[in-house]
Scaffold this motif. Sequence first.
Motif, short mmCIF file in Angstrom:
data_model
loop_
_atom_site.label_atom_id
_atom_site.label_comp_id
_atom_site.label_asym_id
_atom_site.label_seq_id
_atom_site.Cartn_x
_atom_site.Cartn_y
_atom_site.Cartn_z
N ILE A 97 49.74 -3.91 8.08
CA ILE A 97 49.15 -4.03 9.41
C ILE A 97 49.79 -2.94 10.25
N GLU A 98 48.99 -1.90 10.53
CA GLU A 98 49.57 -0.70 11.12
C GLU A 98 49.58 -0.77 12.64
N THR A 99 50.76 -0.54 13.19
CA THR A 99 50.87 -0.49 14.65
C THR A 99 50.87 0.96 15.08
N LYS A 100 50.62 1.21 16.35
CA LYS A 100 50.67 2.57 16.87
C LYS A 100 52.10 3.09 16.76
N ALA A 101 52.22 4.41 16.68
CA ALA A 101 53.53 5.02 16.42
C ALA A 101 54.59 4.63 17.44
N ASP A 102 54.16 4.36 18.71
CA ASP A 102 55.17 4.09 19.73
C ASP A 102 55.52 2.61 19.87
N ILE A 110 62.01 -4.73 20.69
CA ILE A 110 61.67 -4.14 21.99
C ILE A 110 60.20 -4.48 22.30
N ASP A 111 59.29 -4.23 21.33
CA ASP A 111 57.88 -4.57 21.53
C ASP A 111 57.49 -5.80 20.71
N MET A 112 57.52 -5.64 19.41
CA MET A 112 57.14 -6.77 18.55
C MET A 112 58.33 -7.71 18.43
N GLN A 113 58.07 -8.99 18.62
CA GLN A 113 59.14 -9.98 18.51
C GLN A 113 58.71 -11.08 17.53
N PRO A 114 59.66 -11.89 17.08
CA PRO A 114 59.35 -12.87 16.03
C PRO A 114 58.10 -13.73 16.33
N TRP A 115 57.90 -14.07 17.57
CA TRP A 115 56.72 -14.92 17.90
C TRP A 115 55.43 -14.20 17.50
N GLY A 116 55.32 -12.95 17.90
CA GLY A 116 54.12 -12.17 17.60
C GLY A 116 53.95 -12.01 16.09
N ILE A 117 55.03 -11.70 15.41
CA ILE A 117 54.98 -11.48 13.96
C ILE A 117 54.57 -12.78 13.25
N ALA A 118 55.19 -13.90 13.67
CA ALA A 118 54.88 -15.18 13.02
C ALA A 118 53.41 -15.54 13.25
N THR A 119 52.91 -15.26 14.47
CA THR A 119 51.50 -15.54 14.77
C THR A 119 50.59 -14.75 13.83
N LEU A 120 50.95 -13.48 13.65
CA LEU A 120 50.16 -12.63 12.74
C LEU A 120 50.24 -13.14 11.31
N LEU A 121 51.46 -13.50 10.89
CA LEU A 121 51.65 -13.93 9.50
C LEU A 121 50.87 -15.22 9.22
N LYS A 122 50.84 -16.10 10.24
CA LYS A 122 50.05 -17.32 10.08
C LYS A 122 48.60 -16.92 9.78
N GLY A 123 48.09 -15.94 10.54
CA GLY A 123 46.74 -15.46 10.32
C GLY A 123 46.57 -14.90 8.92
N VAL A 124 47.56 -14.16 8.44
CA VAL A 124 47.46 -13.56 7.10
C VAL A 124 47.43 -14.64 6.03
N THR A 180 45.34 -1.14 4.24
CA THR A 180 45.89 -0.84 5.57
C THR A 180 44.85 -1.21 6.61
N ILE A 181 45.30 -1.93 7.60
CA ILE A 181 44.38 -2.37 8.65
C ILE A 181 45.12 -2.30 9.98
N SER A 182 44.47 -1.75 10.98
CA SER A 182 45.22 -1.57 12.23
C SER A 182 45.47 -2.93 12.89
N LEU A 183 46.52 -2.96 13.66
CA LEU A 183 46.90 -4.21 14.34
C LEU A 183 45.72 -4.73 15.17
N GLU A 184 45.07 -3.80 15.87
CA GLU A 184 43.97 -4.18 16.74
C GLU A 184 42.85 -4.84 15.94
N ASP A 185 42.50 -4.21 14.79
CA ASP A 185 41.43 -4.78 13.96
C ASP A 185 41.83 -6.13 13.39
N MET A 186 43.08 -6.20 12.96
CA MET A 186 43.54 -7.45 12.35
C MET A 186 43.50 -8.59 13.37
#
Lengths: 270, 596
Positions: free
Chosen positions: A87-92, A98-112, A214-220
Amino acid sequence: MKILVPIKRVIDYAIKIRVDPTKGAQGVQLSNVKMSMNPFCEIAIEEAIRLKEKTTAEVVAVSIGPKQCTETLRTALAMGADRGIHIETKADVRGDYIDMQPWGIATLLKGVVEREGGVDLVLLGKQSIDSDCGQTGTLLAGLLNAPQATFASKVDRGDDGSFTVERETDSGTEVIKLKPSAMPAIITCDLRLNTPRYPTMPNIMKAKKKPVQTISLEDMVKELGLNLDEVLTPKNEVIEVYEPPPRKEGEMVGDVMELLAKLKEKGLVA
Amino acid sequence: MRQFQQKLFCSVPEWVASGTRTLARIGNNQLHYQVGKGRIAPDRGSCRRWILSVPSSPSSHHERDGIQCGSQVLRGPTLHDLAHFRSILSRPDRSIITTLTDEASQRQLSSDSRAEELVRYNQDWTGEYRGSSSLVLRPTNTSEVSSILRYCHENFIGVVPQGGNTGLCGGATPLHDEVIISLEGMNTIYGIDGQSGILTCDAGAILENLHSFANERGYLFPLDIGAKGSCQIGGNVSTNAGGQYFFRFGGLHGTVMGLEVVLPDGRVMHLNMENVDDYGTIQQSKRIASHRKDNTGYDLKHLFIGAEGTIGMITKVSIACPALPTSKNVSLLVCDSYCNVLTVLKTAKEELGEIMSAFELMDYNTLSFVFAHGFGGNESGSRLLHDLLQSESSIQEPERLRPLYLLVETQGSNSVDDASKMDTFLTRLLDSETIINGFLAQDERQLKEMWTIRESCNPCVAQAGCVYKFDVSIPIEDYMEVAWEVKKELSVSMKDVDLIACVWGHVNDGNAHINIVTPGRFKKESAIDKNIEAAVFDSVLKRSGSISAEHGLGQKKNEALGRIKGENVLDVMAQIKGLFDPHGIMNPGKYLPKKT
Ligand SMILES: Cc1cc2nc3c(=O)[nH]c(=O)nc-3n(C[C@H](O)[C@H](O)[C@H](O)COP(=O)(O)OP(=O)(O)OC[C@H]3O[C@@H](n4cnc5c(N)ncnc54)[C@H](O)[C@@H]3O)c2cc1C
C-alpha cells in the motif's frame, strides 16, 4: 492456512539516528539513511515461514509506506513469503509516528484482512523500533474483535485451528490458547521466538518473480470504503524530538586508591 | 638470572682497566668493540663510566645471537636506570610497570601482580613468543619517548617498541630483557582536515577508534584489519599492514601523508608534518599541515612504513581518508572450485568495477573451525554459517573438491545504483552456475555478521590447535594450489602428524594466509615447524612469490630474508639500520638476518 504478515520499513537498527534540532517534530533524518525491515517483523515473517513449512500455508506480506517498501517486501519474499501487497503512500508521508500512526495502520490492516478473506492468522512484530508503540497488533485485534496473544516466544498450531502461544511477561512466561474463531488469530512476536534466516541467492532471484500487488493508499482507502483522514491524520501530535544527552566521557584512574579519592571528592562514598 | 663472570677486557683504547672491573669512558657516544663478547653495565657511581663483563658460559644470549648491524652488546635495564626513568616520566606510577624492585615500585604492587601485568607485554598474540622484559615504559608524549630513547641509546639498553601487540611475527615481543616501550598511553586524535580529509593522531590511537572518529565526520579510514579493536595505527604503519581494503583504497605507502618519528638518539623528525615542534607539541592556533604532494628531498617517511620499529619510533601519523561511501553491500558466495572463484573475480571486476571494496576468500576447513569455535551465543551468525556449510553437505576428498567461500563487498555513493550493480553481478553468477549458493546481506546486522565470520578466521582457527602461520603473496591463479601442494607433500613427509590446512585472505592481492593446524595439539614443535616452513617457502619461492605479504618479518622470518634478497640489497638495508640506529638498540635481533 492463510497467514498475513504486516511488515514495516524502518531506519536500520544498526544505524545511528541523527536528529536535526531545527526541524522540531520532524527532526529524525530519513534521507540518505539506510532503511531495513523492522527486526520484529523479520521474526514474524520467519515464524510464518516455519508454520508454512510444518503444514501448508500461504504467507502474504503487507507493507504500508513509500515506494522503497517493495525492497522490504522482496526480502520477505526471498525469505519464503508467497506474495506481497504494497500500500504505497506518497513520498512525504512519514511512517515513524509523525503521519501514519498505529490507529491508521490497524484500520487499514483490518480492511486488508477482510479484502483477502480466509485469513487464519495475522503475525506481527510486537513493536517497530522507530516509534516503539507496540499498539498495532492489539488495535487490530480490537477492531476485528479477534483473539490475540502478544509478546509470543513460542507458537504452535493445533489440529483444530487453535494456536497455543507462550508469551513473555515481566514475571516469566505464560501459555495461552487462542481458540479457533471466525476471526483470524492475532499474534505479536517477541525477540526470542526465532532466529530469522538469511535469504539465499537462489531464493532472492526467485523472489523477483513472486507477485507483489502495489496499490496507492488513496485507492486502497476508496476500495475498502474508509475515510482517508481517519487513516492518515495522526491521533496524537508529536511535540518535539531530541537526541539523548551525550554521555559524559569517563575518566581513567590509575588504581583503587585514586578511584576512592575521586569518589570521595564527588561525595559518592563517605 | 644469567651469570656474568667479570673480566678484564681492553680491546678499545679508551677503556681503562682496574682489577677485575673495567671502567670505560664513552666519547662521542661511540663505542666499538667486538660483537657478542660481553656485556656492559653502568657503574652505579657515574653514568659516564661502565663496567664491562664477559659471560662465563658461551650460552649467553648475546653471544648466541650477536646483534645485527650494530657492533656492540646491549644490556637490560637496572635499578639505576629505573630511577632515571622515574625522574624523566611525568607520571611514573602509571607509566612504569616493572618487576625490578626498588622502594617506589614496592609501594605500588606486590611483585606477583607486577609480574602478572608484565606477561601481557612479554607474550605475543600467537602465544609463540615470550620475552623476559622486566620493564615496560608507557610514555605519554613525544618528548618522553625522546628522553627514553636517548637514554637507552647512550646506555646501550635494548628497546622493543610495542603497539597493540597483535603482530603475528613476534616483532613486538622482546627476545630477552629489552625495555618495552608501549604507546598505549599516547592515543589522542587531533582531528581531520575538512578540505583534504587528512586525519592526524598519535601513534597509539587504536584503529577501531580511528574508524569511528572518521565515520562520524563523514570519512572512511582507509585501513581495516581483523585486529582493529586492539592494534594501533603506529603498529599498523610499522608493519605496513594491508588488510581487506588494500586494493580499493591502496596501501599505507599511498595513504600515509606524514609522520612524526623519534630516532634512537632522541632526535624528533617531522616528515611532511608541519606546525609541530621538536617536543611533539602542536603550535597553538595552527593546525597540523600535511600535504598530499611533497617532493622536497628523500622521502624518509617511507623508510618507517614497514620498518617494524628497527630504526626509530613513530609517534604521530597523518593519513588521507576518502569520503565515507554511503552505500555498502556485502554478499557471501559459495563456489565448488577455485576455477569458479576466478570467474567470480573476473565477473566482479566487470560488473562491480570501481565500487568493489573487498574480495575475500575462506576455504571449507577454515569455515568449519569458525563454525565450531566462533559465535558464542550469536544464533543468527551460527545459522548463516550452518547454511553456508550445508551448501555442499558432505566433506569431499581430496580437498580441492571442497567448497570455497567468498565475501564480496561494494562501497559506493548511490544505494540504488550500487544495489543494481550487485544484482546484475549475482544474477550473472547464478545463471552461469559459477556459484552454488550465496547470501546477500539484507540489513546492517547481516552485513556485520558476514564480516564477523571473516574476521573470526584467525581467532577461531587458533582455538583448534597449534597454528603454523604463513602469510604469502602468490600468483592469483595458484592461490589455493600452494596450500594443497604443501598439504600433499607433508602428508608424505610427516604422515604420522595430523595436519589441516586452512586458507583465507585477500584473493585480488594474491595474498593468502596459509595456516597449518595440528588439531588438538597446542604446543608448537620445532621439527614440525621446520618441515612445514620448508614446504611452504619452497612452494611459494618456486612461484616467485613473497614469503611475507603483509605481516612482516619480526623474529619469525628475519633469517629467511637472507634467502630471498640479494647481497647488495641486504648490505644497504644493514647500512640503513646502522645509520639510524648506530648502537643497535631498536628491536634487536629482529627484522634483518643475523650477521654471519
Ligand atoms: C585477528 C588478527 C587479524 C589480522 N589481520 C591482519 C590483516 O588483515 N592484515 C595485516 O597486514 N595484518 C593483520 N594482522 C597482523 C597485525 O594486526 C598487524 O601487523 C598490525 O598492524 C600490528 O599492529 P599493532 O599495533 O598490534 O603492532 P604490534 O604488534 O604491537 O607491533 C608490530 C611491530 O611494529 C613495531 N611497532 C609498533 N608500534 C610502533 C611504533 N609506534 N613505532 C615503531 N614501531 C612500532 C613493533 O616493534 C613490532 O615490530 C592481524 C592480526 C590479528 C591478531
